[in-house]
Enzyme design. Structure first.
Site, short mmCIF file in Angstrom:
data_model
loop_
_atom_site.label_atom_id
_atom_site.label_comp_id
_atom_site.label_asym_id
_atom_site.label_seq_id
_atom_site.Cartn_x
_atom_site.Cartn_y
_atom_site.Cartn_z
N HIS A 67 -3.38 2.62 4.23
CA HIS A 67 -2.33 3.66 4.25
C HIS A 67 -1.58 3.56 5.58
O HIS A 67 -2.08 3.02 6.56
CB HIS A 67 -2.95 5.04 4.07
N GLY A 68 -0.36 4.10 5.59
CA GLY A 68 0.42 4.10 6.82
C GLY A 68 0.80 2.70 7.27
O GLY A 68 0.90 2.43 8.47
N SER A 105 4.33 10.02 -4.39
CA SER A 105 3.30 10.91 -3.84
C SER A 105 3.44 12.33 -4.40
O SER A 105 4.50 12.70 -4.92
CB SER A 105 3.42 10.97 -2.31
N HIS A 150 -0.12 7.61 9.22
CA HIS A 150 1.05 7.84 8.37
C HIS A 150 2.31 8.11 9.19
O HIS A 150 2.25 8.68 10.28
CB HIS A 150 0.82 9.05 7.47
N ASP A 156 -6.87 12.52 -3.59
CA ASP A 156 -7.04 12.63 -2.15
C ASP A 156 -7.83 13.90 -1.82
O ASP A 156 -7.27 14.98 -1.66
CB ASP A 156 -5.65 12.66 -1.49
N GLU A 180 -10.12 8.69 -1.07
CA GLU A 180 -10.19 8.57 0.38
C GLU A 180 -11.42 9.30 0.90
O GLU A 180 -11.73 10.40 0.47
CB GLU A 180 -8.92 9.17 0.99
N ASN A 232 0.09 0.04 1.49
CA ASN A 232 0.99 1.16 1.19
C ASN A 232 2.09 1.29 2.24
O ASN A 232 1.80 1.50 3.43
CB ASN A 232 0.20 2.48 1.22
N ASP A 269 0.38 8.91 -5.93
CA ASP A 269 -0.18 8.74 -4.59
C ASP A 269 -0.54 10.09 -3.96
O ASP A 269 0.18 11.08 -4.13
CB ASP A 269 0.89 8.02 -3.75
N THR A 298 7.42 5.09 4.84
CA THR A 298 8.36 5.48 5.90
C THR A 298 9.33 4.35 6.27
O THR A 298 10.52 4.59 6.50
CB THR A 298 7.55 5.90 7.15
O1 G3H Z 1 0.35 6.59 0.78
C1 G3H Z 1 1.38 6.12 1.30
C2 G3H Z 1 1.35 5.37 2.52
O2 G3H Z 1 0.17 5.53 3.19
C3 G3H Z 1 2.63 5.23 3.25
O3 G3H Z 1 2.52 5.49 4.64
O4 G3H Z 1 4.86 6.15 5.05
O5 G3H Z 1 3.36 5.58 6.92
O6 G3H Z 1 4.13 3.80 5.38
P1 G3H Z 1 3.78 5.22 5.56
ZN ZN Z 2 -0.96 7.30 2.43
#
Ligand code: G3H
Ligand code: ZN
Length: 275
Positions: free
Chosen positions: A200-201, A46, A172, A101, A131, A222, A79, A225
């Protein structure tokens, strides 16, 4: 194997795991896991991680070299880039896929800037994810936010993007895998947007939620975390067990192995949903 590209990885309408790395050990773990699972993978960095390293070239060059020496197809992806100069640098360095983004921008401005990035990236043969609105945490990937189907269709048509990050219930940086996704909305978006959809997230989504999202039409998953949680958990345990430990290889090698094991498991979940 040569560096891969998104059209190849997403061919035959398959879903692909996209894993964020900050440390080299995590990038190595992702590639190791993909080789063990005998499947393609996306290794992503990212804009925030680039800032941490003080520049794009060192970290992304390492990822590109790892991809080229892998025995399975690996795509390297930039990213969450809000900085267009960073995207141009990625194009010059041979990164095959980028996310612009513009979710923080007003809608008209997001369309105009995204269309411009798409034009430059496509001229370089590079795939563009974008996005619409915001998907919360880093903007609008928050539980209550949802992408409007008509807006998604219009955004894709107006910008020419290759993939769309959508807000369907994930957020996220979640540490618990408790997000509930709107599978009906995913199906409608997949049908109307007519480009691969990006979740995402995904760290906040359970295995069953990922499986359901893929079956409903999600194509790029994606995860960031969740890998940090695994990595840091092992490092914390190693250091707690032996206070005299100073060689980072002694705590990072088991942490890298734990990340590889978890990525392999997630790749199996993702492949299962794709069948
Ligand atoms: O763009 C990266 C992802 O959306 C990662 O999200 O860290 O919540 O898994 P995350
Ligand atoms: Zn993301």
């Amino acid at each position: 194997m040569p560096l891969s590209n998104m059209p190849y990885l997403l061919g035959a309408n398959r879903a692909v795991g996209a894993f964020n790395f900050i440390q080299l050990e995590v990038a190595e773990a992702v590639v190791m896991a993909a080789e063990r699972a005998n499947t393609g993978v996306i290794l992503q960095l990212s804009q925030n991680a680039v800032a941490y390293h003080g520049g794009l070239a060192p970290a992304v060059s390492a990822a590109l070299r790892l991809a080229e020496s892998a025995t399975v197809p690996v795509v390297v992806h930039l990213d969450h880039a809000t900085d267009e100069a960073l995207i141009d640098e990625a194009l010059a360095l041979g990164v095959p896929s980028v996310m612009y983004d513009g979710a923080h921008l007003a809608d008209d401005e997001n369309v105009a800037r995204t269309a411009d990035v798409v034009q430059r990236a496509h001229a370089a043969g590079v795939w563009v994810e974008a996005e619409l609105g915001e998907v919360g945490g880093k903007g609008a990937h928050v539980p209550g936010v949802r992408t409007n189907v008509d807006d998604a269709r219009d955004f894709v048509r107006a910008t020419g993007v290759d993939a769309l990050a959508v807000a369907v219930g994930s957020e996220h940086a979640m540490r618990e895998r408790t997000a509930m996704l709107d599978e009906q909305l995913i199906s409608a978006l997949a049908r109307e947007a007519a480009v691969p959809l990006v979740l995402h997230g995904s760290s906040g989504v359970s295995d069953a939620g990922i499986d359901g999202a893929i079956r409903a039409g999600m194509r790029k998953i994606n995860i960031g975390t969740h890998l940090n949680i695994v990595l840091t958990g092992v490092v914390r345990r190693q250091l707690a067990q032996d206070a005299s430990m100073v060689d980072p290889r002694l705590y990072l090698a088991p942490a890298r192995e734990a990340v590889a094991t978890e990525v392999h498991r997630l790749l199996d979940v993702i492949s299962k949903g794709s069948k």
